[in-house]
Design a protein around this motif. Structure first.
Motif, PDB file in Angstrom:
ATOM      1  N   THR B 212       0.836  -1.190   0.000  1.00  0.00           N
ATOM      2  CA  THR B 212       0.000   0.000   0.000  1.00  0.00           C
ATOM      3  C   THR B 212       0.877   1.248   0.000  1.00  0.00           C
ATOM      4  N   THR B 213       0.343   2.338  -0.535  1.00  0.00           N
ATOM      5  CA  THR B 213       1.090   3.597  -0.461  1.00  0.00           C
ATOM      6  C   THR B 213       0.236   4.723   0.123  1.00  0.00           C
ATOM      7  N   VAL B 214      -0.857   5.081  -0.575  1.00  0.00           N
ATOM      8  CA  VAL B 214      -1.649   6.222  -0.129  1.00  0.00           C
ATOM      9  C   VAL B 214      -3.078   5.821   0.245  1.00  0.00           C
ATOM     10  N   ASP B 215      -3.809   5.308  -0.754  1.00  0.00           N
ATOM     11  CA  ASP B 215      -5.246   5.082  -0.581  1.00  0.00           C
ATOM     12  C   ASP B 215      -5.564   4.041   0.476  1.00  0.00           C
ATOM     13  N   ALA B 216      -4.771   3.003   0.552  1.00  0.00           N
ATOM     14  CA  ALA B 216      -5.107   1.896   1.455  1.00  0.00           C
ATOM     15  C   ALA B 216      -4.121   1.820   2.611  1.00  0.00           C
ATOM     16  N   LYS B 217      -3.496   2.932   2.935  1.00  0.00           N
ATOM     17  CA  LYS B 217      -2.472   2.951   3.983  1.00  0.00           C
ATOM     18  C   LYS B 217      -2.989   2.365   5.298  1.00  0.00           C
ATOM     19  N   PRO B 218      -2.306   1.338   5.842  1.00  0.00           N
ATOM     20  CA  PRO B 218      -2.735   0.778   7.135  1.00  0.00           C
ATOM     21  C   PRO B 218      -2.184   1.620   8.287  1.00  0.00           C
ATOM     22  N   ILE B 219      -2.531   1.247   9.519  1.00  0.00           N
ATOM     23  CA  ILE B 219      -2.109   2.036  10.677  1.00  0.00           C
ATOM     24  C   ILE B 219      -0.595   2.144  10.765  1.00  0.00           C
ATOM     25  N   ALA B 220       0.091   1.016  10.473  1.00  0.00           N
ATOM     26  CA  ALA B 220       1.549   1.050  10.573  1.00  0.00           C
ATOM     27  C   ALA B 220       2.121   2.123   9.658  1.00  0.00           C
ATOM     28  N   GLY B 221       1.520   2.263   8.469  1.00  0.00           N
ATOM     29  CA  GLY B 221       1.985   3.270   7.530  1.00  0.00           C
ATOM     30  C   GLY B 221       1.782   4.671   8.088  1.00  0.00           C
ATOM     31  N   MET B 222       0.640   4.863   8.743  1.00  0.00           N
ATOM     32  CA  MET B 222       0.335   6.158   9.342  1.00  0.00           C
ATOM     33  C   MET B 222       1.294   6.449  10.492  1.00  0.00           C
ATOM     34  N   MET B 223       1.590   5.408  11.280  1.00  0.00           N
ATOM     35  CA  MET B 223       2.422   5.624  12.470  1.00  0.00           C
ATOM     36  C   MET B 223       3.832   6.040  12.097  1.00  0.00           C
ATOM     37  N   SER B 224       4.290   5.635  10.922  1.00  0.00           N
ATOM     38  CA  SER B 224       5.651   6.028  10.546  1.00  0.00           C
ATOM     39  C   SER B 224       5.724   7.539  10.321  1.00  0.00           C
ATOM     40  N   ARG B 225       4.559   8.195  10.201  1.00  0.00           N
ATOM     41  CA  ARG B 225       4.533   9.650  10.083  1.00  0.00           C
ATOM     42  C   ARG B 225       5.091  10.337  11.327  1.00  0.00           C
ATOM     43  N   ALA B 226       4.946   9.658  12.484  1.00  0.00           N
ATOM     44  CA  ALA B 226       5.427  10.253  13.730  1.00  0.00           C
ATOM     45  C   ALA B 226       6.952  10.379  13.733  1.00  0.00           C
ATOM     46  N   TYR B 227       7.610   9.603  12.830  1.00  0.00           N
ATOM     47  CA  TYR B 227       9.061   9.738  12.697  1.00  0.00           C
ATOM     48  C   TYR B 227       9.324  10.764  11.602  1.00  0.00           C
ATOM     49  N   SER B 228       9.264  12.028  11.911  1.00  0.00           N
ATOM     50  CA  SER B 228       9.432  13.020  10.848  1.00  0.00           C
ATOM     51  C   SER B 228      10.816  13.636  10.952  1.00  0.00           C
ATOM     52  N   ALA B 229      11.107  14.507   9.999  1.00  0.00           N
ATOM     53  CA  ALA B 229      12.415  15.160   9.980  1.00  0.00           C
ATOM     54  C   ALA B 229      12.611  16.012  11.226  1.00  0.00           C
ATOM     55  N   ALA B 230      11.502  16.529  11.772  1.00  0.00           N
ATOM     56  CA  ALA B 230      11.590  17.421  12.931  1.00  0.00           C
ATOM     57  C   ALA B 230      11.845  16.648  14.224  1.00  0.00           C
TER      58      ALA B 230
END
Lengths: 297, 268
Positions: B212-230
């Motif tokens: 999955t990339t965008v449309d079917a993003k699972p929770i794990a995919g979303m959680m990796s957002r918390a690891y941002s450049a900031a």
């Protein structure tokens, strides 16, 4: 499979839907892997025959790919054996401690089953947050006691974290399997043992353990396979590092095949990897079918 | 056997070992990031729901939870439905190639998902299912269909075949017998198989994120957002982690009376 079954080839019609699914999701993808494993590419989708070249690479520890693969394989085997050596005895011990009756039974079962239903990446996050030296309870406490501990810098710490994480995650499964085995022992056996004045150890060795043997084989197989294909949890906690110290087979494979898009080496690795799991599975399968036959005889 | 004091202590220690890391996660989820970094404390000094709020008002998080639940449910239904007739066949009949086929199924249960990540990526891109919940639901069939067959076969073998024969003599057609008489008899087994399919599809993340990339993003995919450049958003990560434990906890609660039998996969 019990053997009072009737010979009837029309049973194939019942198996057909499963066949379709497994052909689509197992055999078809495997053929792509086989295809890549014997070819090389110069890019632009131009593939040419490479024979057993990639496999020779893997088995030759003087090449880079071979060194990496053999290192990962060795690390993974050590990891699996450590996991079995801890989780199987611990699982048995925990199963013996589960209350026998009353409302506590349900409560305890629910609580100890909880780690099994946490998504793998969240298990990784839990242990990352727990062992970090800045925000983690365990990491910070160990450092406060002047015990050097840093999962991201020190290989021993990384291994300690990953092993204890897996014990935390999966011991309950062994415990629940054993508990199911213990439940199947009739009360009369225990009463007879009490009348004979058997010690606690004698009860375990002569009544409980023999009954557990069958579920333990299943438990050991599941835990061996689970630890042999572990990916997400260590990847979140250590990313395979520091260096390569916790990069197990799956981590290395994903890095090779999806990260570096090294299709040839990746495919050859996949096949060797799969062959090992297939062999272990075969040993298990023949063992259990023989055990079934002995029981039925 | 009476449960002795030693047993209670042992169980208490084990539960403590299981709960401390989870408690730490819950603790962090109610703190703000500055609080988390400022000092270690066993309970939030300035309890906040900010982290949960961020998740509840963001449609991307809703979508990812919904995606995960959807592919898990689709997969569970497909796996159990497809496995039922096959398990019946393996339990009741002998046929050409039954043992090799059963072994082959079992071997898929043990196949490392990492091996399948790359070929699945190619396969589902080729058939146009990439980045859809169907790709993940079908990919998880790789191990869940064999698992369901294995569990159901154990439960079906526990039902005496005389029942099948009696029903046939009474003039039931096979489909009617299977649905009206047989399925209720193995209802427990179906529940246990569904539980395990749910569990293994819910926890698996490697295939789910690869396909999955965008449309079917699972929770794990979303959680990796918390690891941002900031830097890491600890509070958000913890809150999301806590929320992902809830579906599992609910499911266990429903099957708690069958857990014991279920974990033996019907074969003690």
């Amino acid at each position: 499979m019990t053997d009072n079954r009737v010979w009837d080839n029309r049973a194939w019609f019942f198996v057909l839907p499963v066949m379709v699914f497994v052909l689509f999701s197992s055999l078809l993808p495997m053929m792509t892997v086989v295809n890549y494993s014997v070819q090389d590419t110069m890019g632009q989708n131009n593939f040419f025959w490479n024979g057993a070249g990639w496999f020779a690479n893997l088995l030759d520890s003087s090449t880079e790919a071979g060194q990496r693969f053999q290192g990962a394989l060795l690390r993974n085997l050590i990891f699996s054996f450590v996991i079995l050596a801890i989780e199987v005895p611990l699982g048995i011990a925990v199963s013996l401690c589960i209350p026998k009756r009353g409302w506590q039974v349900g409560a305890v079962l629910v609580v100890i089953a909880l780690p099994l239903l946490i998504p793998y990446n969240v298990v990784g996050v839990i242990w990352q947050l727990f062992t970090r030296t800045d925000v983690g309870l365990l990491g910070a406490s160990l450092n406060a006691l002047h015990i050097p501990f840093d999962t991201r810098q020190d290989a021993t710490s990384a291994w300690f974290t990953i092993v204890i994480m897996d014990v935390w995650h999966w011991s309950s499964m062994v415990a629940l399997l054993c508990y199911a085995g213990l439940k199947a022992i009739p009360d009369a056996y225990y009463q007879a043992a009490r009348i004979d004045g058997a010690s606690r150890w004698a009860v375990f060795a002569n009544i409980e353990f023999p009954k557990l043997r069958k579920v333990l084989v299943i438990g050991m197989l599941l835990r061996f396979m689970g630890s042999f294909m572990i990916y997400t949890e260590p990847f979140v906690v250590t990313g395979g590092g520091p260096g390569e110290s916790t990069s197990f087979l799956s981590i290395d494979l994903v890095k090779t095949a999806l990260g570096q898009v090294d299709l040839g080496n990746g495919a050859a690795m996949s096949l060797v990897y799969n062959l090992i799991t297939l062999t272990v599975c075969w040993i298990f399968f023949t063992y259990t079918t023989h055990a079934d036959q002995r029981k039925d005889a | 056997m009476q449960s002795s004091a030693a047993n209670r202590v042992g169980m208490a220690l084990y539960i403590l070992f299981l709960m401390v890391p989870i408690y730490w996660l819950i603790n962090l989820s109610f703190k703000t990031n500055p609080d988390i970094l400022a000092s270690l404390s066993f309970w939030p000094q300035h309890p906040t729901l900010e982290n949960y709020q961020k998740i509840f008002i963001d449609p991307d998080w809703h979508a990812s939870f919904l995606n995960s639940i959807s592919y898990v449910l689709i997969n569970t239904v497909i796996s159990v439905a497809v496995a039922l007739p096959a398990a019946y066949a393996f339990s009741r009949y002998r046929f050409v190639g039954d043992k090799p086929l059963f072994f082959w199924l079992l071997s898929n249960l043990m196949a490392p998902p990492a091996v399948y990540a790359m070929p699945f990526f190619n396969l589902y891109s080729a058939v146009g299912l990439f980045d859809s919940i169907w790709a993940v639901a079908l990919a998880h069939c790789l191990f869940n269909v064999p698992l369901a067959v294995w569990i159901l076969e154990g439960f079906i073998s526990g039902v005496p075949r005389e029942i099948d024969e009696t029903a046939m003599i009474d003039g039931y057609s096979f489909p009617r017998f299977f649905i009206k008489i047989f399925l209720p008899l193995i209802a427990n087994g179906i529940g246990v198989a569904a539980f395990f399919c749910f569990m293994f599809s819910w926890v698996e993340q490697l295939l789910a994120t690869t396909l999955t990339t965008v449309d079917a993003k699972p929770i794990a995919g979303m959680m990796s957002r918390a690891y941002s450049a900031a830097g890491l958003d600890w509070g958000l990560l913890s809150a999301a982690g806590v929320l992902t434990m809830i579906p599992g906890a609910i499911v266990i609660w429903f099957v708690r009376n069958h857990i014991a039998k279920g974990f033996a996969l019907g074969r003690v």
